[in-house]
Design a protein around this motif. Structure first.
Motif, short mmCIF file in Angstrom:
data_model
loop_
_atom_site.label_atom_id
_atom_site.label_comp_id
_atom_site.label_asym_id
_atom_site.label_seq_id
_atom_site.Cartn_x
_atom_site.Cartn_y
_atom_site.Cartn_z
N VAL A 219 -94.72 11.25 -13.10
CA VAL A 219 -93.45 11.11 -12.04
C VAL A 219 -94.09 10.41 -10.79
CG1 VAL A 219 -92.03 13.24 -12.80
CG2 VAL A 219 -94.00 13.28 -11.16
N GLN A 220 -93.11 9.81 -10.12
CA GLN A 220 -93.27 9.31 -8.81
C GLN A 220 -92.71 10.39 -7.88
OE1 GLN A 220 -94.79 6.47 -8.37
NE2 GLN A 220 -94.95 7.00 -6.29
N VAL A 221 -93.30 10.73 -6.82
CA VAL A 221 -93.32 11.87 -5.85
C VAL A 221 -92.82 11.49 -4.43
CG1 VAL A 221 -93.99 14.02 -4.97
CG2 VAL A 221 -94.70 13.56 -7.23
N GLN A 222 -91.84 11.94 -3.88
CA GLN A 222 -91.60 11.49 -2.48
C GLN A 222 -91.55 12.81 -1.59
OE1 GLN A 222 -87.93 9.60 -1.39
NE2 GLN A 222 -89.03 8.68 0.43
N LEU A 223 -92.38 13.01 -0.74
CA LEU A 223 -92.28 14.15 0.00
C LEU A 223 -91.99 13.95 1.47
CD1 LEU A 223 -92.99 17.31 0.48
CD2 LEU A 223 -95.31 16.72 0.68
N VAL A 224 -91.08 14.44 1.96
CA VAL A 224 -90.68 14.19 3.31
C VAL A 224 -90.49 15.67 4.20
CG1 VAL A 224 -88.77 13.40 4.98
CG2 VAL A 224 -89.17 12.28 2.79
N THR A 225 -91.48 15.65 5.23
CA THR A 225 -91.36 17.03 5.95
C THR A 225 -90.80 16.56 7.38
OG1 THR A 225 -93.37 17.35 4.76
CG2 THR A 225 -92.86 19.03 6.51
N GLU A 226 -90.00 17.48 7.91
CA GLU A 226 -89.33 17.36 9.11
C GLU A 226 -89.83 18.44 9.94
OE1 GLU A 226 -85.20 16.00 9.36
OE2 GLU A 226 -85.41 15.97 7.18
N ILE A 227 -90.45 18.41 11.08
CA ILE A 227 -90.76 19.55 12.09
C ILE A 227 -90.02 19.29 13.15
CG2 ILE A 227 -92.53 20.66 13.13
CD1 ILE A 227 -94.56 19.62 10.89
N GLN A 228 -89.31 20.38 13.76
CA GLN A 228 -88.68 20.28 14.76
C GLN A 228 -88.84 21.57 15.86
OE1 GLN A 228 -85.05 18.52 15.16
NE2 GLN A 228 -85.66 19.16 17.13
N ASP A 229 -89.45 21.20 16.89
CA ASP A 229 -89.44 22.31 18.11
C ASP A 229 -88.36 21.89 19.25
OD1 ASP A 229 -91.47 20.50 19.12
OD2 ASP A 229 -92.95 21.78 18.60
N GLU A 230 -88.52 22.58 20.09
CA GLU A 230 -87.55 22.41 21.33
C GLU A 230 -87.01 21.14 21.62
OE1 GLU A 230 -89.27 24.81 24.06
OE2 GLU A 230 -89.28 26.60 22.87
N ASP A 231 -88.05 20.13 21.83
CA ASP A 231 -87.44 18.96 22.37
C ASP A 231 -87.97 17.74 21.51
OD1 ASP A 231 -90.06 19.63 23.09
OD2 ASP A 231 -89.97 19.07 25.00
N ARG A 232 -88.60 18.08 20.26
CA ARG A 232 -89.15 16.91 19.68
C ARG A 232 -89.15 17.22 18.35
NH1 ARG A 232 -94.48 16.45 18.09
NH2 ARG A 232 -95.49 18.56 18.30
N LYS A 233 -88.87 16.09 17.48
CA LYS A 233 -89.08 16.24 16.06
C LYS A 233 -89.70 14.97 15.27
CE LYS A 233 -85.46 15.40 12.20
NZ LYS A 233 -84.08 15.10 12.16
#
Length: 146
Positions: free
Chosen positions: A8-22
């Motif tokens: 398979v071809q894998v795509q991993l997207v991780t988003e991290i959010q704290d108070e004022d930044r992403k």
């Protein structure tokens, strides 16, 4: 790997959010996917720009997801909807204590669709101090032999 594993071809997207930044991180790697009973497993190796390769194994069972990473970092993170789990994250810069509270788990198998998808929404507290909102989206599709 089992003989019935699919490339398979894998795509991993991780988003991290704290108070004022992403922060968003994205990787794409080849991997393998297989099913054993009611457990589905996805494996791939990350090749970060710095540090050693990281082997990742994602195990998906009904109501339970586990992500195990080894190599450049060592960790096993467990996700169960509406539950808090704890683990240690071993990194070249030291060990970090992680608490993960899973808000939501959505999974669509490669057996149900041409593209498998795992979506996790959770909060993570690092070393009892910083709590951040996380979203992890892992998509994977079978490689064509064309």
């Amino acid at each position: 790997m089992p003989s019935h594993a699919k490339d398979v071809q894998v795509q991993l997207v991780t988003e991290i959010q704290d108070e004022d930044r992403k922060e968003t991180m994205e990787i794409q790697e080849p991997g393998q996917f297989f099913t054993r009973g009611d457990t589905q497993v996805l494996t791939f190796t990350e090749h970060p720009e710095e540090g050693d390769p990281i082997s990742t194994m994602v195990t998906i069972k009904p109501a339970h997801v586990s992500i195990k990473r080894s190599g450049g970092v060592e960790m096993r993170q467990v996700f169960q909807e509406s539950l808090e789990t704890e683990n240690l994250y071993h990194h070249t810069y030291g060990d970090f204590h992680m608490k993960t509270f899973t808000e939501r788990v959505d999974f669509r198998s490669l057996e149900e669709s041409t593209q498998g998808r795992l979506h996790l929404r959770y909060t993570m507290t690092l070393n009892h101090e910083v709590t951040q909102a996380h979203r992890l989206t892992l998509t994977f599709e079978e490689e064509n032999d064309s």
